[in-house]
Design a protein around this motif. Structure first.
Motif, PDB file in Angstrom:
ATOM      1  N   PRO A   1      24.234 100.489  47.909  1.00 24.19           N
ATOM      2  CA  PRO A   1      23.341 100.188  46.780  1.00 24.19           C
ATOM      3  C   PRO A   1      22.211 101.213  46.615  1.00 24.19           C
ATOM      4  O   PRO A   1      21.717 101.412  45.502  1.00 24.19           O
TER       5      PRO A   1
ATOM      6  N   SER B   1      31.286  95.567  44.932  1.00 26.03           N
ATOM      7  CA  SER B   1      31.206  95.429  46.392  1.00 26.03           C
ATOM      8  C   SER B   1      32.374  94.622  46.943  1.00 26.03           C
ATOM      9  O   SER B   1      32.879  93.719  46.280  1.00 26.03           O
TER      10      SER B   1
ATOM     11  N   ARG C   1      37.882  91.176  44.127  1.00 31.69           N
ATOM     12  CA  ARG C   1      36.869  90.905  45.147  1.00 31.69           C
ATOM     13  C   ARG C   1      36.621  89.401  45.246  1.00 31.69           C
ATOM     14  O   ARG C   1      36.810  88.674  44.270  1.00 31.69           O
TER      15      ARG C   1
ATOM     16  N   LEU D   1      34.634  85.803  45.500  1.00 27.71           N
ATOM     17  CA  LEU D   1      33.410  85.109  45.114  1.00 27.71           C
ATOM     18  C   LEU D   1      33.307  83.894  46.027  1.00 27.71           C
ATOM     19  O   LEU D   1      34.331  83.367  46.469  1.00 27.71           O
TER      20      LEU D   1
ATOM     21  N   TYR E   1      20.383  82.377  52.421  1.00 31.09           N
ATOM     22  CA  TYR E   1      19.690  83.548  52.982  1.00 31.09           C
ATOM     23  C   TYR E   1      18.291  83.719  52.376  1.00 31.09           C
ATOM     24  O   TYR E   1      17.375  84.189  53.030  1.00 31.09           O
TER      25      TYR E   1
ATOM     26  N   PHE F   1      22.411  88.595  51.361  1.00 31.26           N
ATOM     27  CA  PHE F   1      23.331  88.547  50.215  1.00 31.26           C
ATOM     28  C   PHE F   1      23.315  87.138  49.659  1.00 31.26           C
ATOM     29  O   PHE F   1      22.781  86.225  50.278  1.00 31.26           O
TER      30      PHE F   1
ATOM     31  N   VAL G   1      25.408  83.770  48.537  1.00 30.44           N
ATOM     32  CA  VAL G   1      26.686  83.197  48.967  1.00 30.44           C
ATOM     33  C   VAL G   1      27.634  82.952  47.785  1.00 30.44           C
ATOM     34  O   VAL G   1      28.754  82.513  47.991  1.00 30.44           O
TER      35      VAL G   1
ATOM     36  N   ARG H   1      28.092  85.407  44.543  1.00 32.97           N
ATOM     37  CA  ARG H   1      28.726  86.680  44.220  1.00 32.97           C
ATOM     38  C   ARG H   1      28.850  87.591  45.450  1.00 32.97           C
ATOM     39  O   ARG H   1      29.765  88.402  45.526  1.00 32.97           O
ATOM     40  N   GLY H   2      27.906  87.460  46.376  1.00 34.26           N
ATOM     41  CA  GLY H   2      28.046  88.174  47.637  1.00 34.26           C
ATOM     42  C   GLY H   2      28.068  89.686  47.545  1.00 34.26           C
ATOM     43  O   GLY H   2      28.621  90.344  48.421  1.00 34.26           O
ATOM     44  N   GLY H   3      27.482  90.261  46.513  1.00 32.56           N
ATOM     45  CA  GLY H   3      27.514  91.716  46.376  1.00 32.56           C
ATOM     46  C   GLY H   3      26.564  92.420  47.329  1.00 32.56           C
ATOM     47  O   GLY H   3      26.776  93.570  47.711  1.00 32.56           O
TER      48      GLY H   3
ATOM     49  N   GLN I   1      23.680  93.618  46.719  1.00 29.61           N
ATOM     50  CA  GLN I   1      23.140  94.829  46.102  1.00 29.61           C
ATOM     51  C   GLN I   1      21.717  94.700  45.584  1.00 29.61           C
ATOM     52  O   GLN I   1      20.945  95.661  45.651  1.00 29.61           O
TER      53      GLN I   1
END
Lengths: 326, 259
Positions: free
Chosen positions: A107, A119, A135, A137, B36, B116, B118, B120-122, B124
């Motif tokens: 990022p 990601s 990916r 979800l 988180y 992160f 829980v 989308r968990g990207g 970023q």
């Protein structure tokens, strides 16, 4: 127009990680006729050795950046190193492994490049000339396919899901270019690293995971799991219940909070199988459950189950594996 | 010390996911503070109690997020800001730009978030926001000590523990083990009702939708095939174990070279 794909080949303790080859494999899936793949190696030492290994994999150029600042990960040092390769390669796509390091670094690079990022990619397909990225979800309770609307683009791939690249004898060895480390001002200082995992295998990359729940009853209760993991070259994981009870470190937790793992073989010992745990391991290839309670929900997702006390079953299992492996 | 906590509301991790007309069904499901982010709220409140200052919550999300913000206020945060606007796309590049636009005027000493979300968990948005703000960050922390103008954190790096010193202002993302989040007390819930709560739109931030065009888009959403229950290996433990090992040998070996 040719695209340049830049692969960050992650190293750990002076060695290429398996996920580095998988990241390269992802780039190969994306590369189309006329595209170029370049690799960047950034580490505190041994980048020349890693470059020598990777040069047989068909990439056009391998950049190496080596400096003692890169011995331990800090975002500033690694971002500066990757930026140096980005300036050189002008990539349209940059790929990382979705590891502790890649997850933190990608990022930063994406943001600096003004790029979008997808990601934790588990599979890649090409549709109408565009990459389509699958990916998870909700840690795998659902999946999405995403695509980029802009370039440049950044991708992180989940370890253990995308086939690793293989050496390609039909291609010329890669050109290896040493890049100067740009010596950024480092804002953060790593004062100490406590290696809690020396000698063991990272959970997210492990092919075999032996996981314990409340049924292990104590920190000592993990011993038979560790023994089997050691024999099979696997890693030990845990359910939230075991972590909350203080039997093990949260770093081992598998589930929607914690880590998601997708090994070849997942052995759940004394884990009931709460939905939030199932999210973290349901995509494993083969699931084995050992539990005293025949009604435990874990048996509903397990390929093979044994109803019994893990302290009886596991030593037998270790013994049996030892027999057949010899 | 001025502390900002980035917060997202997510589905409870105990929820099963169902789809309805190409979207995740939200009817009758329980929403919570992203677990988180809850650690981040708890840590912020403790730091404020120790060092003085204030804790402001910041979220970009739908109106339902207000409930999660109220809960975090009840845990002890001082103030909440919800940026809610249907024109904010579901894309980390865009969301971090929105948060940055608000935070750039805020001059916070410390920004905390979750490692992160829980859903989308990207992983970023927080790191991107720190990068846009030009402040250092450390991800996945399990311990945070602030003294003078810097912080010492413990980072979880794939099971290894790194001790890192970071000058403030800085952003940190919380990992499990950082603390044990409190349950809101009844007086806390009562007080939360009177705490400042601001709603903002893109117009309030002076952002035009053109500036936050998404960089990625969703092409499909689906549920994984359900796993079927397999076989229970019966009989004496020794026999069951023997059968299991022989099944695994035939199942695993031929395929390890495939792909």
């Amino acid at each position: 127009m040719s695209q340049f794909l830049l692969v960050f080949a992650e190293m750990r303790e002076g060695k290429l990680r398996q996920v580095a080859l998988e990241t390269l494999g992802a780039a190969q899936l994306l590369a189309q006729e006329g595209d170029f793949i370049r690799i960047v190696l950034a580490a505190g030492s041994n980048t020349a050795d890693a470059a020598a290994v990777l040069s047989a994999y068909g990439a056009e150029i391998i950049y190496t950046i080596e400096d003692e600042d890169l011995e331990h990960y800090t975002p500033d040092a690694y971002a500066a190193a990757i930026q140096a390769a980005v300036s050189e390669a002008q990539p349209t796509v940059v790929l990382f492994g979705h590891t502790a390091l890649g997850r933190d670094l990608a990022p930063v690079i994406a943001s600096s490049m003004g790029a979008g990022q997808i990601s934790d990619v588990t599979s890649i397909e090409i549709k109408d000339g565009e990459g389509l990225f699958t990916r998870p979800l909700y840690a795998g309770k659902a999946f999405e396919k995403r695509s980029f609307t802009t370039r440049p683009a950044v991708i992180t791939i989940r370890p253990n899901n995308i086939a690793a690249a293989a050496p390609d004898a039909s291609r010329n060895p890669s050109a290896i270019t040493e890049l100067a480390y740009p010596t950024p001002s480092l804002r953060s200082v790593v004062k100490n690293v406590v290696r809690k995992t020396t000698g063991s295998i990272d959970l997210s990359e492990a092919n075999i995971v032996i996981s314990g729940g409340r049924g292990v009853k104590s920190a000592d209760g993990f011993k038979p799991l560790e023994e089997l993991a050691g024999l099979l070259g696997g890693a030990v994981g845990a359910s939230r219940g075991a972590c909350d009870a203080g039997y093990c470190d949260y770093a081992l937790q598998i589930g929607q909070t914690g880590k998601v793992v997708t090994p070849e073989i997942y052995i759940a010992c004394g884990i009931s199988g709460a939905i939030q745990h199932l999210a973290g391991m349901s995509q494993s290839r083969i699931i084995i459950a050992i539990n005293k309670d025949p009604e435990a929900p874990i048996f509903k997702v397990a390929d093979y189950g044994i109803v019994g006390d893990l302290f009886d079953i596991l030593p037998l299992l270790t013994m049996e594996f030892r027999k057949v492996l010899n | 010390m001025k502390i900002v906590v980035l917060l997202k509301q997510t589905l409870d991790t105990e929820e099963k996911i169902t789809l309805d007309q190409g979207a995740v069904c939200e009817d009758g499901v329980t929403f919570v503070i992203n677990p988180y982010d809850e650690y981040a709220v708890e840590e912020a409140v403790r730091l404020r109690d120790e060092h003085g200052g204030s804790v402001k919550l910041l979220s970009a999300g739908p109106e339902r997020t207000a409930e999660a913000l109220r809960t975090a206020l009840a845990m002890g945060a001082d103030e909440a800001v919800l940026i809610t606007d249907e024109r904010i796309p579901d894309d980390e590049y865009a969301v971090s730009k929105v948060l940055h636009t608000y935070l750039v005027r805020e001059n916070a000493d410390l920004i905390l978030g979750g490692s992160f979300s829980v859903d989308r968990g990207g992983g970023q948005v927080a790191v991107r926001t720190a990068t846009l703000l030009g402040i250092p960050h450390a991800g996945s922390i399990t311990k945070l000590t602030v003294s003078g103008g810097s912080a010492e954190v413990h980072r979880d790096a794939e099971g290894d523990l790194e001790v890192v010193e970071v000058p403030l202002p800085a952003l940190f993302t919380a990992q499990q083990g950082l603390n044990e989040p409190r349950y809101p007390s009844l007086p806390g819930i009562m007080k939360a009702k009177k705490k400042p709560f601001t709603r903002l739109t893109l117009d309030d931030l002076g952002l035009s939708p053109n500036e936050i065009q998404p960089a990625t888009k969703q092409a499909a959403l689906f549920l994984p095939p359900e796993r079927k229950a397999g076989r229970i290996l019966k009989g004496e433990p020794a026999a069951a174990v023997q059968e299991l090992v022989s099944l695994l040998r035939t199942k695993v070996q031929p395929d390890t070279t495939a792909d």
